[in-house]
Scaffold this motif. Structure first.
Motif, short mmCIF file in Angstrom:
data_model
loop_
_atom_site.label_atom_id
_atom_site.label_comp_id
_atom_site.label_asym_id
_atom_site.label_seq_id
_atom_site.Cartn_x
_atom_site.Cartn_y
_atom_site.Cartn_z
N VAL A 181 30.11 49.41 25.87
CA VAL A 181 29.72 48.47 26.93
C VAL A 181 30.55 47.20 26.88
CG1 VAL A 181 27.84 47.00 27.75
CG2 VAL A 181 27.36 49.35 27.12
N ALA A 182 30.83 46.71 25.66
CA ALA A 182 31.60 45.49 25.52
C ALA A 182 32.98 45.62 26.17
CB ALA A 182 31.74 45.13 24.05
N ASP A 183 33.57 46.81 26.06
CA ASP A 183 34.88 47.04 26.66
C ASP A 183 34.80 46.98 28.19
OD1 ASP A 183 36.00 47.49 24.12
OD2 ASP A 183 35.38 49.60 24.18
N ILE A 184 33.75 47.57 28.73
CA ILE A 184 33.55 47.57 30.19
C ILE A 184 33.30 46.15 30.68
CG2 ILE A 184 32.19 48.48 32.10
CD1 ILE A 184 31.36 50.79 30.25
N ARG A 185 32.48 45.43 29.91
CA ARG A 185 32.13 44.07 30.32
C ARG A 185 33.34 43.16 30.29
NH1 ARG A 185 27.15 42.48 31.09
NH2 ARG A 185 26.22 44.17 29.85
N SER A 186 34.16 43.28 29.26
CA SER A 186 35.34 42.42 29.16
C SER A 186 36.36 42.75 30.25
CB SER A 186 35.99 42.56 27.79
OG SER A 186 36.42 43.89 27.57
N ALA A 187 36.45 44.03 30.61
CA ALA A 187 37.39 44.42 31.65
C ALA A 187 36.90 43.99 33.03
CB ALA A 187 37.60 45.93 31.63
N GLY A 188 35.58 43.81 33.17
CA GLY A 188 35.02 43.44 34.46
C GLY A 188 35.06 41.96 34.75
N GLY A 189 35.38 41.17 33.74
CA GLY A 189 35.47 39.73 33.94
C GLY A 189 34.13 39.05 34.06
N ALA A 190 34.12 37.89 34.63
CA ALA A 190 32.90 37.07 34.72
C ALA A 190 31.80 37.76 35.50
CB ALA A 190 33.23 35.72 35.34
N ALA A 191 32.16 38.52 36.52
CA ALA A 191 31.16 39.16 37.36
C ALA A 191 30.31 40.15 36.59
CB ALA A 191 31.83 39.86 38.53
N ALA A 192 30.87 40.73 35.53
CA ALA A 192 30.15 41.73 34.75
C ALA A 192 29.17 41.10 33.76
CB ALA A 192 31.13 42.62 34.00
N GLY A 193 29.29 39.80 33.58
CA GLY A 193 28.47 39.13 32.57
C GLY A 193 26.99 39.14 32.86
N GLU A 194 26.61 39.21 34.12
CA GLU A 194 25.20 39.17 34.50
C GLU A 194 24.59 40.55 34.75
OE1 GLU A 194 23.61 36.30 34.42
OE2 GLU A 194 25.50 35.34 33.84
N VAL A 195 25.38 41.58 34.60
CA VAL A 195 24.91 42.93 34.90
C VAL A 195 24.30 43.56 33.65
CG1 VAL A 195 25.57 45.22 35.75
CG2 VAL A 195 26.73 43.17 36.61
N ALA A 196 23.15 44.21 33.80
CA ALA A 196 22.49 44.88 32.69
C ALA A 196 23.36 46.02 32.17
CB ALA A 196 21.13 45.42 33.12
N ASP A 197 23.25 46.30 30.88
CA ASP A 197 24.07 47.34 30.27
C ASP A 197 23.97 48.67 31.01
OD1 ASP A 197 24.82 45.53 28.37
OD2 ASP A 197 23.69 46.42 26.72
N ARG A 198 22.76 49.10 31.32
CA ARG A 198 22.58 50.39 31.97
C ARG A 198 23.28 50.43 33.32
NH1 ARG A 198 16.65 52.31 33.71
NH2 ARG A 198 17.04 50.61 35.19
N ASP A 199 23.13 49.38 34.11
CA ASP A 199 23.76 49.34 35.44
C ASP A 199 25.28 49.29 35.31
OD1 ASP A 199 21.24 49.33 36.56
OD2 ASP A 199 21.14 47.15 36.70
N LEU A 200 25.74 48.58 34.30
CA LEU A 200 27.19 48.47 34.09
C LEU A 200 27.77 49.83 33.74
CD1 LEU A 200 29.19 46.05 34.08
CD2 LEU A 200 29.01 46.05 31.59
N MET A 201 27.10 50.57 32.87
CA MET A 201 27.57 51.89 32.47
C MET A 201 27.54 52.86 33.63
SD MET A 201 26.29 52.52 28.54
CE MET A 201 24.56 52.06 28.78
#
Length: 238
Positions: A181-201
């Protein structure tokens, strides 16, 4: 991924994940004789259910048949008939195609794993009563009986076979290694910071879900089970 319960039987034997996966793999192997070898996604679940398992699939208004508000499918064992709620008809609701496929595969799981507990049981008259039109299973999104977990596991293994998923993952990612998840979040930038792990995955694996024609939720759960999409990477010592 919807979870469902059976309304008639709760005494089916415990089945480990390995047994359920082998049974799903066996179905795919058998299909080579009836519909041809399945070498790449998506798995043709309609053909498996109708041509290989010889089950009749019908779209029905489940709200009119049952007093529940969350029925997706039902299985009539003796009639070899699968009913699917009309709201899941992919011809009418293309966005529900993944849910439709999982419902079919789930009912196929009941047929493959559980039918002998109905058709061979000496007390089946007691099970069904006088009304033989009652389904063996009514599948609801809100229920979580173990027998329904078994059917869900079967569906996941049938629609997303281990080997096909590993191959598709490496082709898609260009790398066989797991993603955290951390890799996805870092690649998504600031917009990914507020998204829940499950939704991000789920959003991350959407392209692969489309390849297998399943829902992003089903794909996320399967990738997590195969340790390809995880919350955090585990350190490995060599």
């Amino acid at each position: 991924m919807s979870r469902r319960i059976a309304v008639a039987r709760t005494d089916v034997p415990y089945l480990p994940k390995q047994h359920i996966e082998r049974e799903a793999e066996l179905v795919l192997t058998e299909c080579a004789e009836t519909i041809g070898a399945i070498m790449a996604p998506p798995v043709p679940i309609d053909e498996i259910v109708e041509l290989h398992l010889k089950l009749v699939v019908e779209f029905q208004h489940m709200r009119e048949l049952f007093p529940y508000g969350d029925v997706h499918g039902a299985l009539w064992m003796r009639e070899q008939r699968v009913g699917v709620d009309t709201t899941l008809d992919p011809a009418l609701n293309p966005r529900k195609r993944g849910r439709y496929h999982f419902t079919l595969a789930h009912e196929a799981g009941h047929w493959r794993l559980h039918r002998k507990h109905y058709l061979e049981d000496v007390s089946q008259g007691r099970l069904f009563g006088d009304d033989l039109t009652k389904p063996a299973y009514v599948c609801r999104s809100s229920d979580k009986q173990p027998v329904e977990w078994q059917a869900d596991q079967f569906a996941a293994n049938l629609l997303m076979p281990r080997k096909l998923v590993y191959t598709a993952w490496e082709t898609w990612r260009g790398d066989p290694r797991a993603v955290a998840v951390a890799d996805i979040r870092s690649a998504g930038g600031a917009a990914a910071g507020e998204v829940a792990d499950r939704d991000l995955m789920q959003e991350f694996c959407r392209p692969l879900a489309e390849t297998f024609q399943v829902s992003p939720e089903a794909m996320r759960i399967r990738l997590n089970e195969l340790e390809l999409l995880v919350k955090r990477l585990t350190d490995t010592l060599f």
